[in-house]
Design a protein around this motif. Structure first.
Motif, PDB file in Angstrom:
ATOM      1  N   TYR A 132       0.811  -1.212   0.000  1.00 47.01           N
ATOM      2  CA  TYR A 132       0.000   0.000   0.000  1.00 47.01           C
ATOM      3  C   TYR A 132       0.849   1.270   0.000  1.00 47.01           C
ATOM      4  CZ  TYR A 132      -3.961  -2.913   1.495  1.00 47.01           C
ATOM      5  OH  TYR A 132      -4.943  -3.854   1.581  1.00 47.01           O
ATOM      6  N   ARG A 133       2.110   1.150   0.370  1.00 47.70           N
ATOM      7  CA  ARG A 133       2.910   2.341   0.657  1.00 47.70           C
ATOM      8  C   ARG A 133       3.003   3.315  -0.514  1.00 47.70           C
ATOM      9  NH1 ARG A 133       5.608   1.922   5.425  1.00 47.70           N
ATOM     10  NH2 ARG A 133       5.764  -0.141   6.367  1.00 47.70           N
ATOM     11  N   LYS A 134       2.955   2.815  -1.757  1.00 42.27           N
ATOM     12  CA  LYS A 134       3.111   3.683  -2.909  1.00 42.27           C
ATOM     13  C   LYS A 134       1.810   4.372  -3.304  1.00 42.27           C
ATOM     14  CE  LYS A 134       7.013   1.134  -4.860  1.00 42.27           C
ATOM     15  NZ  LYS A 134       7.540   0.404  -6.051  1.00 42.27           N
ATOM     16  N   LEU A 135       0.709   3.994  -2.642  1.00 42.28           N
ATOM     17  CA  LEU A 135      -0.572   4.615  -2.957  1.00 42.28           C
ATOM     18  C   LEU A 135      -0.692   5.953  -2.230  1.00 42.28           C
ATOM     19  CD1 LEU A 135      -2.936   1.533  -2.706  1.00 42.28           C
ATOM     20  CD2 LEU A 135      -2.042   2.582  -4.772  1.00 42.28           C
ATOM     21  N   PRO A 136      -1.382   6.929  -2.833  1.00 48.20           N
ATOM     22  CA  PRO A 136      -1.515   8.237  -2.192  1.00 48.20           C
ATOM     23  C   PRO A 136      -2.392   8.162  -0.946  1.00 48.20           C
ATOM     24  CG  PRO A 136      -2.907   8.115  -4.141  1.00 48.20           C
ATOM     25  CD  PRO A 136      -2.057   6.868  -4.142  1.00 48.20           C
ATOM     26  N   ARG A 137      -2.072   8.995   0.050  1.00 48.73           N
ATOM     27  CA  ARG A 137      -2.900   9.080   1.249  1.00 48.73           C
ATOM     28  C   ARG A 137      -4.073   9.996   0.947  1.00 48.73           C
ATOM     29  NH1 ARG A 137       0.111   5.120   2.282  1.00 48.73           N
ATOM     30  NH2 ARG A 137       0.997   4.840   4.361  1.00 48.73           N
ATOM     31  N   ASN A 138      -5.284   9.464   0.979  1.00 48.96           N
ATOM     32  CA  ASN A 138      -6.476  10.210   0.597  1.00 48.96           C
ATOM     33  C   ASN A 138      -7.560   9.922   1.620  1.00 48.96           C
ATOM     34  OD1 ASN A 138      -8.683  11.407  -0.607  1.00 48.96           O
ATOM     35  ND2 ASN A 138      -8.231  10.637  -2.666  1.00 48.96           N
ATOM     36  N   THR A 139      -8.105  10.952   2.254  1.00 48.80           N
ATOM     37  CA  THR A 139      -9.134  10.747   3.275  1.00 48.80           C
ATOM     38  C   THR A 139     -10.550  10.878   2.718  1.00 48.80           C
ATOM     39  OG1 THR A 139      -9.031  13.086   3.911  1.00 48.80           O
ATOM     40  CG2 THR A 139      -7.617  11.558   5.115  1.00 48.80           C
ATOM     41  N   ASP A 140     -10.668  11.010   1.414  1.00 45.21           N
ATOM     42  CA  ASP A 140     -11.983  11.071   0.768  1.00 45.21           C
ATOM     43  C   ASP A 140     -12.479   9.647   0.533  1.00 45.21           C
ATOM     44  OD1 ASP A 140     -14.234  11.444  -0.728  1.00 45.21           O
ATOM     45  OD2 ASP A 140     -13.280  12.688  -2.267  1.00 45.21           O
ATOM     46  N   TYR A 141     -13.576   9.278   1.198  1.00 44.72           N
ATOM     47  CA  TYR A 141     -14.078   7.903   1.115  1.00 44.72           C
ATOM     48  C   TYR A 141     -14.472   7.509  -0.310  1.00 44.72           C
ATOM     49  CZ  TYR A 141     -14.289   7.527   6.223  1.00 44.72           C
ATOM     50  OH  TYR A 141     -13.959   7.448   7.552  1.00 44.72           O
ATOM     51  N   SER A 142     -14.799   8.477  -1.148  1.00 47.19           N
ATOM     52  CA  SER A 142     -15.200   8.144  -2.517  1.00 47.19           C
ATOM     53  C   SER A 142     -14.045   7.521  -3.308  1.00 47.19           C
ATOM     54  CB  SER A 142     -15.707   9.394  -3.239  1.00 47.19           C
ATOM     55  OG  SER A 142     -14.668  10.346  -3.400  1.00 47.19           O
ATOM     56  N   ALA A 143     -12.832   7.659  -2.812  1.00 46.29           N
ATOM     57  CA  ALA A 143     -11.670   7.085  -3.499  1.00 46.29           C
ATOM     58  C   ALA A 143     -11.537   5.585  -3.235  1.00 46.29           C
ATOM     59  CB  ALA A 143     -10.397   7.805  -3.057  1.00 46.29           C
ATOM     60  N   TYR A 144     -12.402   5.053  -2.379  1.00 45.22           N
ATOM     61  CA  TYR A 144     -12.263   3.646  -1.973  1.00 45.22           C
ATOM     62  C   TYR A 144     -13.517   2.833  -2.301  1.00 45.22           C
ATOM     63  CZ  TYR A 144      -8.474   5.882   0.530  1.00 45.22           C
ATOM     64  OH  TYR A 144      -7.351   6.622   0.839  1.00 45.22           O
ATOM     65  N   ARG A 145     -14.028   3.036  -3.494  1.00 49.87           N
ATOM     66  CA  ARG A 145     -15.217   2.294  -3.923  1.00 49.87           C
ATOM     67  C   ARG A 145     -14.872   1.014  -4.667  1.00 49.87           C
ATOM     68  NH1 ARG A 145     -18.411   7.571  -6.428  1.00 49.87           N
ATOM     69  NH2 ARG A 145     -18.998   8.533  -4.424  1.00 49.87           N
ATOM     70  N   HIS A 146     -13.669   0.905  -5.118  1.00 48.36           N
ATOM     71  CA  HIS A 146     -13.242  -0.270  -5.893  1.00 48.36           C
ATOM     72  C   HIS A 146     -13.354  -1.535  -5.039  1.00 48.36           C
ATOM     73  CE1 HIS A 146     -10.578  -3.007  -8.124  1.00 48.36           C
ATOM     74  NE2 HIS A 146     -10.825  -2.229  -9.183  1.00 48.36           N
ATOM     75  N   PRO A 147     -13.699  -2.672  -5.655  1.00 53.92           N
ATOM     76  CA  PRO A 147     -13.829  -3.933  -4.898  1.00 53.92           C
ATOM     77  C   PRO A 147     -12.585  -4.326  -4.098  1.00 53.92           C
ATOM     78  CG  PRO A 147     -14.826  -4.166  -7.059  1.00 53.92           C
ATOM     79  CD  PRO A 147     -14.161  -2.824  -7.048  1.00 53.92           C
ATOM     80  N   ARG A 148     -11.432  -3.839  -4.485  1.00 52.03           N
ATOM     81  CA  ARG A 148     -10.220  -4.191  -3.748  1.00 52.03           C
ATOM     82  C   ARG A 148     -10.284  -3.719  -2.304  1.00 52.03           C
ATOM     83  NH1 ARG A 148      -4.858  -0.783  -5.121  1.00 52.03           N
ATOM     84  NH2 ARG A 148      -4.182  -2.208  -3.469  1.00 52.03           N
ATOM     85  N   TRP A 149     -11.140  -2.673  -2.061  1.00 52.29           N
ATOM     86  CA  TRP A 149     -11.248  -2.138  -0.710  1.00 52.29           C
ATOM     87  C   TRP A 149     -12.384  -2.769   0.090  1.00 52.29           C
ATOM     88  CZ3 TRP A 149      -6.958   0.090   0.217  1.00 52.29           C
ATOM     89  CH2 TRP A 149      -6.290   0.827  -0.754  1.00 52.29           C
ATOM     90  N   TRP A 150     -13.180  -3.616  -0.528  1.00 46.11           N
ATOM     91  CA  TRP A 150     -14.329  -4.187   0.169  1.00 46.11           C
ATOM     92  C   TRP A 150     -13.953  -4.979   1.418  1.00 46.11           C
ATOM     93  CZ3 TRP A 150     -17.883  -6.056  -4.468  1.00 46.11           C
ATOM     94  CH2 TRP A 150     -18.306  -4.929  -5.172  1.00 46.11           C
ATOM     95  N   PRO A 151     -12.891  -5.792   1.388  1.00 46.75           N
ATOM     96  CA  PRO A 151     -12.514  -6.496   2.626  1.00 46.75           C
ATOM     97  C   PRO A 151     -12.195  -5.533   3.774  1.00 46.75           C
ATOM     98  CG  PRO A 151     -11.445  -7.510   0.738  1.00 46.75           C
ATOM     99  CD  PRO A 151     -12.053  -6.233   0.248  1.00 46.75           C
ATOM    100  N   THR A 152     -11.533  -4.420   3.442  1.00 54.05           N
ATOM    101  CA  THR A 152     -11.232  -3.431   4.481  1.00 54.05           C
ATOM    102  C   THR A 152     -12.509  -2.793   4.988  1.00 54.05           C
ATOM    103  OG1 THR A 152      -9.090  -2.953   3.435  1.00 54.05           O
ATOM    104  CG2 THR A 152      -9.901  -1.371   5.042  1.00 54.05           C
ATOM    105  N   TRP A 153     -13.431  -2.470   4.066  1.00 53.65           N
ATOM    106  CA  TRP A 153     -14.715  -1.909   4.495  1.00 53.65           C
ATOM    107  C   TRP A 153     -15.461  -2.879   5.408  1.00 53.65           C
ATOM    108  CZ3 TRP A 153     -15.692   2.884   4.653  1.00 53.65           C
ATOM    109  CH2 TRP A 153     -15.316   3.775   3.636  1.00 53.65           C
ATOM    110  N   LEU A 154     -15.369  -4.171   5.096  1.00 53.75           N
ATOM    111  CA  LEU A 154     -16.030  -5.174   5.930  1.00 53.75           C
ATOM    112  C   LEU A 154     -15.455  -5.160   7.341  1.00 53.75           C
ATOM    113  CD1 LEU A 154     -18.096  -7.473   5.950  1.00 53.75           C
ATOM    114  CD2 LEU A 154     -16.249  -9.053   5.317  1.00 53.75           C
ATOM    115  N   GLY A 155     -14.126  -5.067   7.429  1.00 49.53           N
ATOM    116  CA  GLY A 155     -13.489  -4.994   8.740  1.00 49.53           C
ATOM    117  C   GLY A 155     -13.883  -3.738   9.498  1.00 49.53           C
ATOM    118  N   ILE A 156     -13.969  -2.620   8.784  1.00 47.56           N
ATOM    119  CA  ILE A 156     -14.378  -1.367   9.413  1.00 47.56           C
ATOM    120  C   ILE A 156     -15.813  -1.463   9.915  1.00 47.56           C
ATOM    121  CG2 ILE A 156     -14.879   1.069   8.941  1.00 47.56           C
ATOM    122  CD1 ILE A 156     -12.482   0.972   6.948  1.00 47.56           C
ATOM    123  N   GLY A 157     -16.672  -2.111   9.107  1.00 49.05           N
ATOM    124  CA  GLY A 157     -18.057  -2.304   9.533  1.00 49.05           C
ATOM    125  C   GLY A 157     -18.143  -3.141  10.795  1.00 49.05           C
ATOM    126  N   ALA A 158     -17.315  -4.178  10.878  1.00 53.71           N
ATOM    127  CA  ALA A 158     -17.291  -5.023  12.085  1.00 53.71           C
ATOM    128  C   ALA A 158     -16.845  -4.206  13.294  1.00 53.71           C
ATOM    129  CB  ALA A 158     -16.363  -6.215  11.860  1.00 53.71           C
TER     130      ALA A 158
END
Length: 321
Positions: free
Chosen positions: A5-31
């Motif tokens: 992840y280190r090379k990815l930009p730091r972005n606090t806008d949630y709209s930047a994390y809609r791609h399915p690659r982020w779904w597992p992280t969203w699931l953890g956040i929901g838990a």
């Protein structure tokens, strides 16, 4: 394969994390959000279970913790050291669960079970007009304790980014609701701006950052790489350095926050003397609740002589597939 992840930009806008690659992280956040809605006693019980699982199966972290406990508490018997290691995993397991409270619930609801000691020391330091550097440590109550502190004082915070950009976004936005300003670990200009405005800034020095700009000062009687930045910041800004800590009560659900008198004659002009004082203060606080410190970190990784044998087993190199 570990995600990079280190090379990815730091972005606090949630709209930047809609791609399915982020779904597992969203699931953890929901838990985390769901668990945070549970009664505090149940959350502690769940955190204890997580801590015990980590104690049993996270062998590398357990080995680091065992080494640190053995080095720092040689006066304990092997059985007592083993018991402290187990308790440390439990405390940090509860701390992991408490992240959800810090990020997703209003900490004001916990003020009735929170005791604050020495608040007058902070107020006296702030009255100097040059800002306050809150000298903290990496206790298991790191995020929740910090959130509770902001219910009694106004403060900014310096943070090291999470490796996962989405988790970092959640963490930064949550802290932004508690603190006035969330500064990156390298945002020294922002730090000095806050101090110039007579703000308090949460700041921790108790980790191993390598050989750059350090001295080897005693910490639990072990020569330990300690950064000199605290002295530089205090010298340049003329701020007051106020040690503080926060712990979970072990008799019943509740928390304790401690503010101590500002360090006198600091900086002294001697980096080693200053680092020794800082380490002594942090060690004193750790001894109040030894199990609630982050012993899983390789605090003594950097040795005075690069040729000195290390305390920790070297990490296993992963085989290329």
């Amino acid at each position: 394969m570990k995600k990079k992840y280190r090379k990815l930009p730091r972005n606090t806008d949630y709209s930047a994390y809609r791609h399915p690659r982020w779904w597992p992280t969203w699931l953890g956040i929901g838990a985390m959000w769901l668990i945070a809605q549970l009664p505090l006693r149940f959350q502690w019980w769940l955190g204890k279970g997580i801590g015990l699982l980590a104690w049993k199966f996270a062998s590398s972290r357990r080995a680091i913790t065992e080494t640190n406990i053995r080095l720092c508490f040689p006066e304990l018997t092997e059985q007592q050291q083993a018991a402290l290691v187990r308790k440390a995993f439990i405390a940090n397991g509860i701390g992991a669960i408490e992240l959800g409270i810090a990020w997703f619930r209003d900490p004001a609801k916990l003020t009735r079970i929170t005791r604050v000691y020495g608040l007058e020391h902070f107020e006296q330091a702030l009255a100097s007009g040059h800002g306050v550097l809150l000298l903290g440590g990496h206790y298991s109550t790191l995020d929740l304790g910090g959130s509770l502190v902001t219910e009694f004082i106004e403060a900014d915070v310096m943070q090291r980014d999470h490796n996962n950009p989405l988790m970092n976004a959640v963490m930064t936005r949550a802290r932004g609701r508690r603190y006035g300003t969330v500064l990156g670990a390298r945002e020294l200009r922002g730090l000095f701006r806050s101090l110039k405005k007579n703000r308090a800034v949460w700041y921790a020095t108790d980790q191993d950052y390598g050989r750059k700009d350090i001295v080897f000062a005693p910490f639990f009687n072990i020569p330990t790489g300690t950064i000199t930045a605290t002295s530089r910041i205090a010298e340049r800004s003329q701020c007051k350095v106020v040690p503080f800590s926060h712990f979970r009560r072990d008799d019943r659900p509740g928390y304790e926050i401690y503010f101590h008198p500002a360090l006198e004659n600091f900086p002294s002009g001697d980096d080693l003397e200053d680092a020794t004082r800082i380490n002594a203060v942090i060690e004193q606080e750790i001894r109040k609740a030894p199990d609630q410190y982050l012993w899983m970190h390789r605090r003594f990784k950097t040795r005075p002589d690069p040729n000195d044998p290390g305390f920790y087993k070297p990490k296993r190199k992963k085989k290329k597939s």
